[in-house]
Write a protein that holds these residues in place. Structure first.
Motif, PDB file in Angstrom:
ATOM      1  N   LYS A   1      11.131   2.271  -7.369  1.00 30.11           N
ATOM      2  CA  LYS A   1      11.954   1.518  -6.403  1.00 30.11           C
ATOM      3  C   LYS A   1      11.597   0.028  -6.434  1.00 30.11           C
ATOM      4  CE  LYS A   1      14.095   4.715  -3.711  1.00 30.11           C
ATOM      5  NZ  LYS A   1      15.574   4.833  -3.673  1.00 30.11           N
ATOM      6  N   PHE A   2      10.298  -0.272  -6.488  1.00 28.47           N
ATOM      7  CA  PHE A   2       9.886  -1.670  -6.539  1.00 28.47           C
ATOM      8  C   PHE A   2      10.407  -2.325  -7.822  1.00 28.47           C
ATOM      9  CE2 PHE A   2       5.929  -0.225  -4.029  1.00 28.47           C
ATOM     10  CZ  PHE A   2       6.524  -0.504  -2.815  1.00 28.47           C
ATOM     11  N   GLU A   3      10.200  -1.650  -8.943  1.00 31.50           N
ATOM     12  CA  GLU A   3      10.583  -2.239 -10.226  1.00 31.50           C
ATOM     13  C   GLU A   3      12.098  -2.397 -10.339  1.00 31.50           C
ATOM     14  OE1 GLU A   3       6.672  -1.077 -12.873  1.00 31.50           O
ATOM     15  OE2 GLU A   3       8.467   0.136 -13.150  1.00 31.50           O
ATOM     16  N   GLU A   4      12.843  -1.418  -9.834  1.00 29.88           N
ATOM     17  CA  GLU A   4      14.318  -1.522  -9.865  1.00 29.88           C
ATOM     18  C   GLU A   4      14.793  -2.724  -9.047  1.00 29.88           C
ATOM     19  OE1 GLU A   4      15.533   2.344  -8.455  1.00 29.88           O
ATOM     20  OE2 GLU A   4      14.827   3.263 -10.325  1.00 29.88           O
ATOM     21  N   ALA A   5      14.031  -3.091  -8.010  1.00 30.03           N
ATOM     22  CA  ALA A   5      14.401  -4.229  -7.163  1.00 30.03           C
ATOM     23  C   ALA A   5      13.944  -5.562  -7.764  1.00 30.03           C
ATOM     24  CB  ALA A   5      13.796  -4.054  -5.774  1.00 30.03           C
ATOM     25  N   GLY A   6      13.311  -5.523  -8.928  1.00 30.96           N
ATOM     26  CA  GLY A   6      12.877  -6.755  -9.578  1.00 30.96           C
ATOM     27  C   GLY A   6      11.472  -7.187  -9.200  1.00 30.96           C
ATOM     28  N   LEU A   7      10.754  -6.324  -8.496  1.00 29.87           N
ATOM     29  CA  LEU A   7       9.356  -6.636  -8.173  1.00 29.87           C
ATOM     30  C   LEU A   7       8.463  -6.130  -9.300  1.00 29.87           C
ATOM     31  CD1 LEU A   7       9.523  -5.644  -4.404  1.00 29.87           C
ATOM     32  CD2 LEU A   7       9.097  -7.950  -5.288  1.00 29.87           C
ATOM     33  N   ARG A   8       7.503  -6.963  -9.683  1.00 32.84           N
ATOM     34  CA  ARG A   8       6.601  -6.653 -10.784  1.00 32.84           C
ATOM     35  C   ARG A   8       5.242  -6.270 -10.205  1.00 32.84           C
ATOM     36  NH1 ARG A   8       6.853  -8.018 -16.217  1.00 32.84           N
ATOM     37  NH2 ARG A   8       8.967  -8.747 -15.812  1.00 32.84           N
ATOM     38  N   ILE A   9       4.680  -5.149 -10.666  1.00 36.83           N
ATOM     39  CA  ILE A   9       3.359  -4.708 -10.186  1.00 36.83           C
ATOM     40  C   ILE A   9       2.318  -5.431 -11.035  1.00 36.83           C
ATOM     41  CG2 ILE A   9       1.824  -2.728  -9.837  1.00 36.83           C
ATOM     42  CD1 ILE A   9       4.534  -1.007  -9.824  1.00 36.83           C
TER      43      ILE A   9
ATOM     44  N   VAL B   1      -2.777   3.792  -2.777  1.00 36.37           N
ATOM     45  CA  VAL B   1      -2.635   2.922  -3.940  1.00 36.37           C
ATOM     46  C   VAL B   1      -2.337   1.528  -3.407  1.00 36.37           C
ATOM     47  CG1 VAL B   1      -1.317   2.423  -6.041  1.00 36.37           C
ATOM     48  CG2 VAL B   1      -1.846   4.797  -5.426  1.00 36.37           C
ATOM     49  N   VAL B   2      -3.268   0.610  -3.661  1.00 33.73           N
ATOM     50  CA  VAL B   2      -3.049  -0.775  -3.229  1.00 33.73           C
ATOM     51  C   VAL B   2      -2.542  -1.554  -4.430  1.00 33.73           C
ATOM     52  CG1 VAL B   2      -4.713  -0.705  -1.345  1.00 33.73           C
ATOM     53  CG2 VAL B   2      -5.490  -1.385  -3.608  1.00 33.73           C
TER      54      VAL B   2
ATOM     55  N   THR C   1       0.831   9.564  -1.388  1.00 28.16           N
ATOM     56  CA  THR C   1      -0.035   9.993  -2.501  1.00 28.16           C
ATOM     57  C   THR C   1      -0.233  11.503  -2.447  1.00 28.16           C
ATOM     58  OG1 THR C   1      -2.116   9.560  -1.311  1.00 28.16           O
ATOM     59  CG2 THR C   1      -1.242   7.770  -2.650  1.00 28.16           C
ATOM     60  N   ASN C   2      -0.337  12.068  -1.233  1.00 29.75           N
ATOM     61  CA  ASN C   2      -0.477  13.529  -1.087  1.00 29.75           C
ATOM     62  C   ASN C   2       0.700  14.271  -1.709  1.00 29.75           C
ATOM     63  OD1 ASN C   2      -2.926  13.683   0.279  1.00 29.75           O
ATOM     64  ND2 ASN C   2      -1.992  13.596   2.314  1.00 29.75           N
ATOM     65  N   ARG C   3       1.882  13.680  -1.619  1.00 29.61           N
ATOM     66  CA  ARG C   3       3.086  14.342  -2.141  1.00 29.61           C
ATOM     67  C   ARG C   3       3.429  13.886  -3.562  1.00 29.61           C
ATOM     68  NH1 ARG C   3       7.354  12.898   1.853  1.00 29.61           N
ATOM     69  NH2 ARG C   3       5.879  11.266   2.468  1.00 29.61           N
ATOM     70  N   ASN C   4       2.494  13.170  -4.199  1.00 31.53           N
ATOM     71  CA  ASN C   4       2.651  12.777  -5.605  1.00 31.53           C
ATOM     72  C   ASN C   4       3.865  11.871  -5.816  1.00 31.53           C
ATOM     73  OD1 ASN C   4       1.337  12.956  -8.078  1.00 31.53           O
ATOM     74  ND2 ASN C   4       2.567  14.683  -8.796  1.00 31.53           N
ATOM     75  N   LEU C   5       4.056  10.911  -4.902  1.00 29.32           N
ATOM     76  CA  LEU C   5       5.249  10.053  -4.936  1.00 29.32           C
ATOM     77  C   LEU C   5       4.985   8.654  -5.478  1.00 29.32           C
ATOM     78  CD1 LEU C   5       6.779  11.045  -1.461  1.00 29.32           C
ATOM     79  CD2 LEU C   5       7.690  11.613  -3.737  1.00 29.32           C
ATOM     80  N   THR C   6       3.784   8.410  -6.014  1.00 30.53           N
ATOM     81  CA  THR C   6       3.460   7.054  -6.472  1.00 30.53           C
ATOM     82  C   THR C   6       4.487   6.525  -7.483  1.00 30.53           C
ATOM     83  OG1 THR C   6       1.107   7.391  -6.066  1.00 30.53           O
ATOM     84  CG2 THR C   6       1.678   5.643  -7.593  1.00 30.53           C
ATOM     85  N   GLY C   7       4.818   7.331  -8.454  1.00 30.84           N
ATOM     86  CA  GLY C   7       5.747   6.879  -9.497  1.00 30.84           C
ATOM     87  C   GLY C   7       7.140   6.610  -8.969  1.00 30.84           C
TER      88      GLY C   7
ATOM     89  N   ILE D   1       0.860  -1.201   0.000  1.00 32.87           N
ATOM     90  CA  ILE D   1       0.000   0.000   0.000  1.00 32.87           C
ATOM     91  C   ILE D   1       0.887   1.238   0.000  1.00 32.87           C
ATOM     92  CG2 ILE D   1      -1.851   1.293   1.130  1.00 32.87           C
ATOM     93  CD1 ILE D   1      -2.676  -1.211   2.624  1.00 32.87           C
ATOM     94  N   ILE D   2       0.663   2.113  -0.965  1.00 33.85           N
ATOM     95  CA  ILE D   2       1.282   3.434  -0.939  1.00 33.85           C
ATOM     96  C   ILE D   2       0.331   4.318  -0.140  1.00 33.85           C
ATOM     97  CG2 ILE D   2       2.158   5.368  -2.309  1.00 33.85           C
ATOM     98  CD1 ILE D   2       2.737   3.386  -4.572  1.00 33.85           C
ATOM     99  N   LYS D   3       0.823   4.838   0.984  1.00 32.07           N
ATOM    100  CA  LYS D   3      -0.033   5.467   1.992  1.00 32.07           C
ATOM    101  C   LYS D   3      -0.336   6.933   1.670  1.00 32.07           C
ATOM    102  CE  LYS D   3       1.472   2.455   5.792  1.00 32.07           C
ATOM    103  NZ  LYS D   3       1.846   2.440   7.244  1.00 32.07           N
ATOM    104  N   PRO D   4      -1.328   7.512   2.399  1.00 27.21           N
ATOM    105  CA  PRO D   4      -1.746   8.896   2.130  1.00 27.21           C
ATOM    106  C   PRO D   4      -0.625   9.939   2.142  1.00 27.21           C
ATOM    107  CG  PRO D   4      -3.397   7.836   3.483  1.00 27.21           C
ATOM    108  CD  PRO D   4      -2.246   6.862   3.376  1.00 27.21           C
ATOM    109  N   ASP D   5       0.349   9.800   3.030  1.00 28.05           N
ATOM    110  CA  ASP D   5       1.412  10.825   3.052  1.00 28.05           C
ATOM    111  C   ASP D   5       2.148  10.846   1.716  1.00 28.05           C
ATOM    112  OD1 ASP D   5       2.691   8.256   4.306  1.00 28.05           O
ATOM    113  OD2 ASP D   5       4.369   9.413   3.605  1.00 28.05           O
TER     114      ASP D   5
END
Ligand code: CMP
Length: 139
Positions: A25-33, A72-73, A14-20, A8-12
């Motif tokens: 970071k997840f994708e660079e670590a080899g995690l697939r969304i 963002v879940v 999403t409020n700061r527009n940090l989803t991307g 979960i990408i938390k409210p703090d």
């Protein structure tokens, strides 16, 4: 083994527009969304999701925060995804998080700590089912 975990990408964040930036970071670590949606939790949904913490002193504050703005879940998939995601997130308290981790770079406090990740494969399965149907997860 290939695993899935609930993030979960938390409210703090999403409020700061940090989803991307967080997803990078997840994708660079080899995690697939393999599933993702932006939703606004009700207090009831937040309370149910965090039911394991209901006796903790911070439970009310935690639920209010999680229901305060969109989250963002997402389902992350990869080799040892549960542990890998926890590594990429860093320690719960950003003051203790290692350099380069999401919480070190972006979190504001132990409560406003930008991301949640399942703590074990068993809880991951429960947490994924809380938000997603099988049809919504496309590996
Ligand atoms: P999370 O991984 O989402 O699981 C439970 C959350 O409770 C945790 O991240 C923290 O953000 C939050 N939390 C833990 N300890 C505290 C605390 N002392 N005060 C406020 N929130 C906390």
């Amino acid at each position: 083994a290939t695993e899935r975990t609930l993030s979960i990408i938390k409210p703090d964040a999403t409020n700061r527009n940090l989803t991307g930036k967080i997803n990078a970071k997840f994708e660079e670590a080899g995690l697939r969304i393999v599933a993702q949606k932006r939703i606004k939790l009700s207090m009831e949904q937040a309370g149910q999701f965090y039911e394991v913490h209901k006796e903790r002193p911070f439970y009310g504050e935690l639920c209010e925060f999680m229901a305060s703005a969109p989250v963002v879940v997402q389902v992350l998939e990869g080799e040892n995804a549960v542990a890998k995601n926890r590594e990429v997130m860093g320690a719960t308290n950003p003051a203790e998080a290692a350099d380069g981790t999401i919480r070190k770079e972006f979190a504001l406090s132990i409560g406003e700590n930008s991301v949640h990740g399942s703590d074990a494969p068993e809880t991951a399965a429960q947490e994924i089912a809380f938000f997603f149907s099988g049809l919504e997860i496309v590996g």
